[in-house]
Write a protein that holds these residues in place. Structure first.
Motif, short mmCIF file in Angstrom:
data_model
loop_
_atom_site.label_atom_id
_atom_site.label_comp_id
_atom_site.label_asym_id
_atom_site.label_seq_id
_atom_site.Cartn_x
_atom_site.Cartn_y
_atom_site.Cartn_z
N UNK A 195 -11.94 -38.44 9.33
CA UNK A 195 -10.69 -38.94 8.85
C UNK A 195 -9.96 -39.89 10.05
N UNK A 196 -8.79 -40.38 9.78
CA UNK A 196 -8.07 -41.14 10.86
C UNK A 196 -6.96 -40.44 11.38
N UNK A 197 -6.84 -41.02 12.67
CA UNK A 197 -5.45 -40.24 13.13
C UNK A 197 -4.63 -41.61 13.85
N UNK A 198 -3.54 -41.41 13.58
CA UNK A 198 -2.50 -42.63 14.07
C UNK A 198 -1.88 -42.14 15.22
N UNK A 199 -2.12 -42.92 16.36
CA UNK A 199 -1.35 -42.38 17.61
C UNK A 199 0.20 -42.86 17.46
N UNK A 200 0.68 -42.36 18.40
CA UNK A 200 2.23 -42.98 18.78
C UNK A 200 2.54 -44.36 18.71
N UNK A 201 1.55 -44.95 19.67
CA UNK A 201 1.55 -46.46 19.86
C UNK A 201 1.16 -47.23 18.94
N UNK A 202 0.71 -46.49 17.71
CA UNK A 202 0.31 -47.35 16.37
C UNK A 202 -1.23 -47.63 16.28
N UNK A 203 -2.04 -47.24 17.36
CA UNK A 203 -3.38 -47.36 17.17
C UNK A 203 -3.98 -46.11 16.24
N UNK A 204 -5.12 -46.64 15.66
CA UNK A 204 -5.72 -45.73 14.68
C UNK A 204 -7.19 -45.48 15.25
N UNK A 205 -7.51 -44.19 15.23
CA UNK A 205 -8.84 -43.74 15.66
C UNK A 205 -9.43 -42.97 14.54
N UNK A 206 -10.73 -42.89 14.55
CA UNK A 206 -11.46 -42.00 13.75
C UNK A 206 -11.96 -40.53 14.37
N UNK A 256 -2.70 -51.99 10.83
CA UNK A 256 -3.24 -52.82 9.79
C UNK A 256 -4.72 -52.59 9.05
N UNK A 257 -5.54 -52.08 9.95
CA UNK A 257 -7.11 -51.80 9.61
C UNK A 257 -7.29 -50.43 8.86
N UNK A 258 -5.87 -49.70 9.04
CA UNK A 258 -6.24 -48.24 8.43
C UNK A 258 -6.56 -48.07 7.06
N UNK A 259 -6.21 -49.08 6.23
CA UNK A 259 -6.89 -49.04 4.90
C UNK A 259 -8.35 -49.33 4.59
N UNK A 260 -8.81 -50.20 5.54
CA UNK A 260 -10.14 -50.54 5.45
C UNK A 260 -10.80 -49.22 6.03
N UNK A 261 -10.05 -48.61 7.39
CA UNK A 261 -10.91 -47.33 7.67
C UNK A 261 -10.96 -46.08 6.87
N UNK A 262 -9.78 -46.07 6.33
CA UNK A 262 -9.75 -45.10 4.96
C UNK A 262 -10.99 -45.13 4.01
N UNK A 263 -11.19 -46.61 3.53
CA UNK A 263 -12.06 -46.77 2.59
C UNK A 263 -13.57 -46.13 3.37
N UNK A 264 -13.86 -46.57 4.55
CA UNK A 264 -15.11 -46.39 5.16
C UNK A 264 -15.18 -44.71 5.40
N UNK A 265 -14.11 -44.03 5.64
CA UNK A 265 -14.19 -42.40 5.70
C UNK A 265 -14.15 -42.00 4.39
#
Length: 193
Positions: free
Chosen positions: A124-135, A102-111
């Motif tokens: 850039x962002x990376x979405x893991x199989x568990x749904x977590x997003x990291x930069x 759910x935070x990915x949109x905000x993270x993309x804006x920041x990136x």
């Protein structure tokens, strides 16, 4: 280290890294140092280790043979990929904070904001199989035919410094310093005390 106190790249004993060429991370620059010896070198992991030691940064070599410098909330890898004339040196930083999908949109804006304002690292962002997003931050240099030592040193140090700055910048952008006190932990929803 040579008898004169300069670190030497063992692949070519005439190549040295001068401390005055290394950004000082906010400290006073060394005085009276001559510039680094010029010339074209073929960088390798030993040269990067020497540079990290001169920068007084701890490092490890991972199971895949890549060099990594760990910080509290991220790890920066120094990798050589490719063969011959196409060899690339990459500095890639993996930021440990996990965010929800759910935070990915905000993270993309920041990136996007960071990428527009800076030269490196590109983030850039990376979405893991568990749904977590990291930069992830990354900078690369083509080194297949060799590169000037001064350029290699200054670029690598600048990339490390920018990786540290990006972590601070993201904390500021997301208000994470305030979130540490906030019971809900929502992105950017800190206490307004």
């Amino acid at each position: 280290m040579g008898e004169d106190g300069e670190y030497r790249y063992e692949g070519n004993p005439t190549v040295s890294i001068d401390p005055s060429s290394i950004p000082n991370f906010g400290q006073e620059p060394p005085k009276g140092s001559a510039g680094p010896s010029g010339g074209v070198v073929q960088p390798d992991q030993d040269l990067v280790k020497q540079l990290l030691e001169q920068m007084e940064l701890k490092y490890v070599v991972d199971d895949e043979g890549d060099l990594a410098a760990p910080w509290e909330d991220f790890r920066t890898y120094f990798m050589f990929r490719g063969e011959s004339e196409q060899q690339v040196f990459a500095v890639r930083t993996f930021y440990d904070r996990a965010y929800s999908i759910d935070d990915k949109g905000k993270l993309l804006e920041i990136a996007d904001g960071w990428n527009r304002q800076t030269l490196w690292p590109k983030v850039y962002t990376h979405t893991h199989d568990d749904g977590s997003v990291r930069l992830i931050g990354e900078a690369q240099m083509l080194i297949g035919l060799g590169v000037g030592l001064e350029h290699f040193v200054s670029s690598t140090v600048s990339w490390v410094r920018a990786s540290i700055e990006f972590d601070r910048w993201v904390i500021e952008q997301l208000g994470l310093e305030k979130d540490a006190e906030s019971p809900d932990g929502e992105i950017g929803e800190g206490d307004d005390e």
